[in-house]
Motif scaffolding. Structure first.
Motif, PDB file in Angstrom:
ATOM      1  N   UNK A 131      -2.946 -45.597 -18.412  1.00 27.52           N
ATOM      2  CA  UNK A 131      -2.880 -44.203 -17.986  1.00 27.52           C
ATOM      3  C   UNK A 131      -1.663 -44.040 -17.086  1.00 27.52           C
ATOM      4  N   UNK A 132      -0.747 -43.184 -17.495  1.00 29.86           N
ATOM      5  CA  UNK A 132       0.478 -42.946 -16.735  1.00 29.86           C
ATOM      6  C   UNK A 132       0.590 -41.454 -16.429  1.00 29.86           C
ATOM      7  N   UNK A 133       0.954 -41.146 -15.198  1.00 34.25           N
ATOM      8  CA  UNK A 133       1.111 -39.763 -14.762  1.00 34.25           C
ATOM      9  C   UNK A 133       2.544 -39.561 -14.290  1.00 34.25           C
ATOM     10  N   UNK A 134       3.192 -38.535 -14.810  1.00 38.54           N
ATOM     11  CA  UNK A 134       4.575 -38.220 -14.450  1.00 38.54           C
ATOM     12  C   UNK A 134       4.608 -36.881 -13.732  1.00 38.54           C
ATOM     13  N   UNK A 135       5.181 -36.867 -12.539  1.00 40.08           N
ATOM     14  CA  UNK A 135       5.368 -35.631 -11.780  1.00 40.08           C
ATOM     15  C   UNK A 135       6.804 -35.632 -11.270  1.00 40.08           C
ATOM     16  N   UNK A 136       7.694 -35.041 -12.049  1.00 41.67           N
ATOM     17  CA  UNK A 136       9.114 -35.080 -11.692  1.00 41.67           C
ATOM     18  C   UNK A 136       9.626 -36.503 -11.705  1.00 41.67           C
ATOM     19  N   UNK A 137      10.229 -36.935 -10.601  1.00 44.65           N
ATOM     20  CA  UNK A 137      10.765 -38.294 -10.512  1.00 44.65           C
ATOM     21  C   UNK A 137       9.768 -39.293  -9.941  1.00 44.65           C
TER      22      UNK A 137
ATOM     23  N   UNK B 222       0.980 -33.754  -5.207  1.00 43.75           N
ATOM     24  CA  UNK B 222       1.595 -34.564  -6.263  1.00 43.75           C
ATOM     25  C   UNK B 222       0.549 -35.019  -7.278  1.00 43.75           C
ATOM     26  N   UNK B 223       0.883 -34.879  -8.553  1.00 41.57           N
ATOM     27  CA  UNK B 223       0.048 -35.449  -9.600  1.00 41.57           C
ATOM     28  C   UNK B 223       0.345 -36.944  -9.684  1.00 41.57           C
TER      29      UNK B 223
END
Length: 228
Positions: free
Chosen positions: A199-205, A156-157
Motif C-alpha cells: 500500500x503506497x500513498x502519494x501526496x505531492x512530494x 497530509x495523506x
C-alpha cells in the motif's frame, strides 16, 4: 546524477523488553534495487552514523528473497552501507533529490523526535526533492515542520505500519507506541490498506508505504515522480 539517501535506525533492542530489533532488511534492499535499476546512486545514513543493526527476524525463512540475499551477501553493502552509514552532521541535503526512511521497529526509538533528520528531509523537500518513508520509518514525519513552524503531518495523506499489523505481530504491548495512532494525532489523513499487502500513498512530494512488502512500490512511486 540523481542521488537517494536511505536512512535507517541505529537502535538494536526494544527498551522495555529483551527483544532485538533494528532495520527490517527488505525495506532497504527492495527500495535500493529500484533505485539501482534506474541508475540512481544510493547512500546510507542513520541517526548516529556508523552501524545499522538488522532485526534478526527479517533474516529468517520467507522474510528473505533473492534481492535480500544478493545484498546481504555483498561485502560492500554489509561493510560500508550498513557498517559505516553517514551521520546527519556529515550530510549535505543539496546532494540528494530523494530521501527515504526505512522501517524496522528500531526506528520508533530514534526517528520520531530526531530534529536533525527532520531538518534534512525538510531541506530536500524544500528544494523540490522527494521525501519518502516506509512502515515504521514514517514516524520521522512526526519531527518535521513546515516553513511556518506547523506540524508537517497536518492534513497530509500518508500511511505507515498499522495498528492491525502490529496486533497480528503480537507486539502491541511491547512497542514504544503505535505509529498509526501517533500520525493521526499529529493531524495526518491516514490511509490504511489490508494487513501486510503493498500500500503506497502519494501526496505531492511525500510518498509513504505501509509495511515491508510496500518497499518496492514506494521505490517505483519515487521513480514515477522523478520522471514527471
Amino acid at each position: 546524477m540523481t542521488k537517494a539517501l536511505i536512512v535507517a535506525t541505529n537502535t538494536p533492542k526494544f527498551d522495555n523488553v529483551n527483544r532485538a530489533t533494528g532495520l527490517w532488511l527488505r525495506e532497504a534492499t527492495h527500495f535500493q534495487q529500484v533505485m539501482q535499476d534506474n541508475e540512481i546512486e544510493v547512500a546510507y545514513a542513520s541517526p548516529k552514523g556508523g552501524y545499522i543493526p538488522l532485526d534478526p527476524l527479517c533474516l529468517s525463512g520467507d522474510n528473505m528473497d533473492q534481492i535480500d540475499w544478493t545484498f546481504y551477501l555483498n561485502d560492500e553493502f554489509r561493510n560500508h552501507s550498513l557498517a559505516a552509514s553517514i551521520a546527519p552532521d556529515k550530510i549535505n541535503p543539496e546532494d540528494y533529490q530523494v530521501i527515504y526512511f526505512a522501517g524496522g521497529h528500531g526506528a520508533m526509538w530514534d526517528f520520531p523526535e530526531n530534529k536533525a533528520l527532520a531538518k534534512i528531509a525538510e531541506q530536500v523537500m524544500g528544494a523540490g526533492g522527494i521525501v519518502s518513508a516506509n512502515c515504521v520509518g514514517a514516524t520521522v514525519l512526526l519531527a518535521m515542520r513546515t516553513a511556518t513552524g506547523k506540524r508537517f503531518t497536518t492534513g497530509k495523506k500518508l500511511t505507515s505500519f498499522t495498528n492491525d499489523e502490529e496486533a497480528l505481530n503480537g507486539l502491541t504491548s511491547e512497542v514504544k507506541f503505535l505509529p498509526e495512532d501517533e500520525l493521526k494525532k499529529a493531524g495526518a489523513d491516514f490511509v490504511k490498506g489490508d494487513p501486510f499487502q503493498p500500500n503506497v500513498v502519494v501526496d505531492g512530494n511525500l510518498i509513504t508505504g505501509q509495511n515491508p512488502n510496500s518497499a518496492t512500490a514506494v521505490g517505483e512511486a519515487v521513480i514515477k515522480d522523478l520522471l514527471k
